[in-house]
Design a protein around this motif. Sequence first.
Motif, PDB file in Angstrom:
ATOM      1  N   ALA A  34      95.827  84.057  12.630  1.00 18.65           N
ATOM      2  CA  ALA A  34      96.159  83.823  14.038  1.00 18.65           C
ATOM      3  C   ALA A  34      95.063  84.365  14.952  1.00 18.65           C
ATOM      4  N   VAL A  35      94.522  85.538  14.623  1.00 14.42           N
ATOM      5  CA  VAL A  35      93.435  86.110  15.432  1.00 14.42           C
ATOM      6  C   VAL A  35      92.192  85.227  15.348  1.00 14.42           C
ATOM      7  N   VAL A  36      91.861  84.784  14.141  1.00 14.81           N
ATOM      8  CA  VAL A  36      90.700  83.908  13.964  1.00 14.81           C
ATOM      9  C   VAL A  36      90.887  82.616  14.745  1.00 14.81           C
ATOM     10  N   ALA A  37      92.094  82.026  14.667  1.00 11.64           N
ATOM     11  CA  ALA A  37      92.369  80.790  15.397  1.00 11.64           C
ATOM     12  C   ALA A  37      92.284  81.006  16.904  1.00 11.64           C
ATOM     13  N   ALA A  38      92.776  82.140  17.376  1.00 16.03           N
ATOM     14  CA  ALA A  38      92.737  82.431  18.814  1.00 16.03           C
ATOM     15  C   ALA A  38      91.300  82.576  19.304  1.00 16.03           C
ATOM     16  N   VAL A  39      90.481  83.322  18.558  1.00 18.16           N
ATOM     17  CA  VAL A  39      89.079  83.539  18.962  1.00 18.16           C
ATOM     18  C   VAL A  39      88.295  82.233  18.899  1.00 18.16           C
ATOM     19  N   LEU A  40      88.437  81.502  17.784  1.00 19.60           N
ATOM     20  CA  LEU A  40      87.721  80.231  17.635  1.00 19.60           C
ATOM     21  C   LEU A  40      88.169  79.233  18.702  1.00 19.60           C
ATOM     22  N   GLY A  41      89.467  79.210  18.990  1.00 20.05           N
ATOM     23  CA  GLY A  41      89.963  78.307  20.027  1.00 20.05           C
ATOM     24  C   GLY A  41      89.396  78.632  21.395  1.00 20.05           C
ATOM     25  N   LEU A  42      89.300  79.911  21.733  1.00 21.19           N
ATOM     26  CA  LEU A  42      88.729  80.307  23.019  1.00 21.19           C
ATOM     27  C   LEU A  42      87.253  79.940  23.107  1.00 21.19           C
ATOM     28  N   VAL A  43      86.526  80.125  22.010  1.00 22.24           N
ATOM     29  CA  VAL A  43      85.105  79.755  21.988  1.00 22.24           C
ATOM     30  C   VAL A  43      84.948  78.258  22.221  1.00 22.24           C
ATOM     31  N   ILE A  44      85.756  77.457  21.524  1.00 21.72           N
ATOM     32  CA  ILE A  44      85.689  76.005  21.698  1.00 21.72           C
ATOM     33  C   ILE A  44      86.107  75.611  23.104  1.00 21.72           C
ATOM     34  N   CYS A  45      87.144  76.251  23.622  1.00 14.19           N
ATOM     35  CA  CYS A  45      87.685  75.914  24.931  1.00 14.19           C
ATOM     36  C   CYS A  45      86.686  76.167  26.052  1.00 14.19           C
ATOM     37  N   PHE A  46      85.988  77.304  26.004  1.00 16.54           N
ATOM     38  CA  PHE A  46      85.116  77.698  27.114  1.00 16.54           C
ATOM     39  C   PHE A  46      83.626  77.424  26.868  1.00 16.54           C
ATOM     40  N   PRO A 149      80.444  64.909  29.336  1.00 13.24           N
ATOM     41  CA  PRO A 149      81.754  65.044  29.990  1.00 13.24           C
ATOM     42  C   PRO A 149      82.926  64.907  29.026  1.00 13.24           C
ATOM     43  N   ILE A 150      82.812  64.000  28.047  1.00 10.99           N
ATOM     44  CA  ILE A 150      83.900  63.816  27.077  1.00 10.99           C
ATOM     45  C   ILE A 150      84.014  65.034  26.168  1.00 10.99           C
ATOM     46  N   ILE A 151      82.889  65.578  25.751  1.00 11.28           N
ATOM     47  CA  ILE A 151      82.915  66.776  24.906  1.00 11.28           C
ATOM     48  C   ILE A 151      83.552  67.943  25.660  1.00 11.28           C
ATOM     49  N   ILE A 152      83.235  68.072  26.941  1.00 13.10           N
ATOM     50  CA  ILE A 152      83.832  69.141  27.744  1.00 13.10           C
ATOM     51  C   ILE A 152      85.351  68.992  27.804  1.00 13.10           C
ATOM     52  N   VAL A 153      85.811  67.787  28.103  1.00 13.20           N
ATOM     53  CA  VAL A 153      87.260  67.555  28.249  1.00 13.20           C
ATOM     54  C   VAL A 153      87.985  67.785  26.928  1.00 13.20           C
ATOM     55  N   PHE A 154      87.497  67.164  25.854  1.00 10.92           N
ATOM     56  CA  PHE A 154      88.206  67.249  24.574  1.00 10.92           C
ATOM     57  C   PHE A 154      88.095  68.638  23.941  1.00 10.92           C
ATOM     58  N   SER A 155      86.951  69.280  24.093  1.00 10.81           N
ATOM     59  CA  SER A 155      86.823  70.628  23.538  1.00 10.81           C
ATOM     60  C   SER A 155      87.709  71.612  24.288  1.00 10.81           C
ATOM     61  N   SER A 156      87.841  71.421  25.607  1.00 10.92           N
ATOM     62  CA  SER A 156      88.725  72.291  26.389  1.00 10.92           C
ATOM     63  C   SER A 156      90.178  72.095  25.973  1.00 10.92           C
ATOM     64  N   ILE A 157      90.585  70.829  25.806  1.00 13.51           N
ATOM     65  CA  ILE A 157      91.972  70.559  25.406  1.00 13.51           C
ATOM     66  C   ILE A 157      92.234  71.047  23.988  1.00 13.51           C
ATOM     67  N   GLY A 158      91.327  70.688  23.047  1.00  7.18           N
ATOM     68  CA  GLY A 158      91.519  71.102  21.659  1.00  7.18           C
ATOM     69  C   GLY A 158      91.484  72.608  21.485  1.00  7.18           C
ATOM     70  N   LEU A 190      91.417  75.854  32.510  1.00  3.47           N
ATOM     71  CA  LEU A 190      90.383  76.864  32.759  1.00  3.47           C
ATOM     72  C   LEU A 190      89.109  76.540  31.988  1.00  3.47           C
ATOM     73  N   GLY A 191      89.285  76.078  30.760  1.00  6.97           N
ATOM     74  CA  GLY A 191      88.119  75.714  29.954  1.00  6.97           C
ATOM     75  C   GLY A 191      87.321  74.594  30.592  1.00  6.97           C
ATOM     76  N   MET A 192      88.017  73.566  31.104  1.00  9.95           N
ATOM     77  CA  MET A 192      87.314  72.464  31.775  1.00  9.95           C
ATOM     78  C   MET A 192      86.564  72.960  33.005  1.00  9.95           C
ATOM     79  N   VAL A 193      87.231  73.791  33.803  1.00  7.48           N
ATOM     80  CA  VAL A 193      86.598  74.301  35.024  1.00  7.48           C
ATOM     81  C   VAL A 193      85.338  75.093  34.683  1.00  7.48           C
ATOM     82  N   VAL A 194      85.452  75.995  33.720  1.00  5.69           N
ATOM     83  CA  VAL A 194      84.308  76.836  33.346  1.00  5.69           C
ATOM     84  C   VAL A 194      83.171  75.989  32.777  1.00  5.69           C
ATOM     85  N   LYS A 199      77.868  73.379  33.302  1.00  8.60           N
ATOM     86  CA  LYS A 199      77.066  72.159  33.241  1.00  8.60           C
ATOM     87  C   LYS A 199      76.418  71.874  34.581  1.00  8.60           C
ATOM     88  N   SER A 200      77.172  72.059  35.668  1.00 11.77           N
ATOM     89  CA  SER A 200      76.623  71.838  37.001  1.00 11.77           C
ATOM     90  C   SER A 200      75.476  72.801  37.288  1.00 11.77           C
TER      91      SER A 200
END
Length: 251
Positions: A34-46, A149-158, A190-194, A199-200
């Motif tokens: 669960a910790v590994v999934a949480a950390v990896l998910g945050l890295v992918i998200c942001f 843009p697609i990578i940002i959206v999908f990586s943030s959601i995933g 939050l991931g999309m915004v960041v 990117k901007s």
Amino acid sequence: MDELMSMMYQLADGETAQVVQSIQETMQVSIVPAVVAAVLGLVICFFGLKLIRILAAITGVCLGAGAGLALSFAFGLQEAAVLAAAAVGAVLFACLGAILRRVGGFLFIWVLTAGALEWILMPGTLSFHLICLGVGLVLAVIAAILMDPIIIVFSSIGGGIMSGVAVSALTGLDLNILITYGTCAVLAILGMVVQFMMKSREVGKKEKRFSEAVKEEKSVETEVEKARMLLDDDLTDLDDGEETENNTEEK
């Protein structure tokens, strides 16, 4: 090791729902996944877009190893050959994902979206598995065309879904489905915004460097033009001086 091999055999047999259930049970028993999934998910998200080559290489390792295992099982190979096929596939796909950015984006989005659908829906039939893979494939093709843009959206959601589910499991809030969904949604937004802000900023820096390069080029051109004009003036003065001397001598 035995559990890992058992999961691999289940994946090869198309029993994705059983594998997902086994992973969820493991996360409930042990805190480490669960910790590994949480950390990896945050890295992918942001940082999905920022670290796309690294994430694509990791995805390539998993996908290549899975492809090698599937082929080795299909041909009935023994354990040593199975590991060799998995290693070759992992190295090959990792190199493709890390070196070729579009290929890496395609592989990453395909695995991420298809995996998220499998995780959420837990399909029990082969046709449902194929639908999940097909939807992931379509989104991956779109990502390979439009890229950033697609990578940002999908990586943030995933990443938001992955980290949100893991955080909810760690905090014991996974029993309330609304809190889990809310956590996933907040992290995804939050991931999309960041990521769009980063990117901007990156685009702004590139435009600034380009503008400075253009100004420097124009400055050099201006200096060259001034030097040419001064040289022309000197030559003109020299010609005038010579004509004056010639006129004086003739007189």
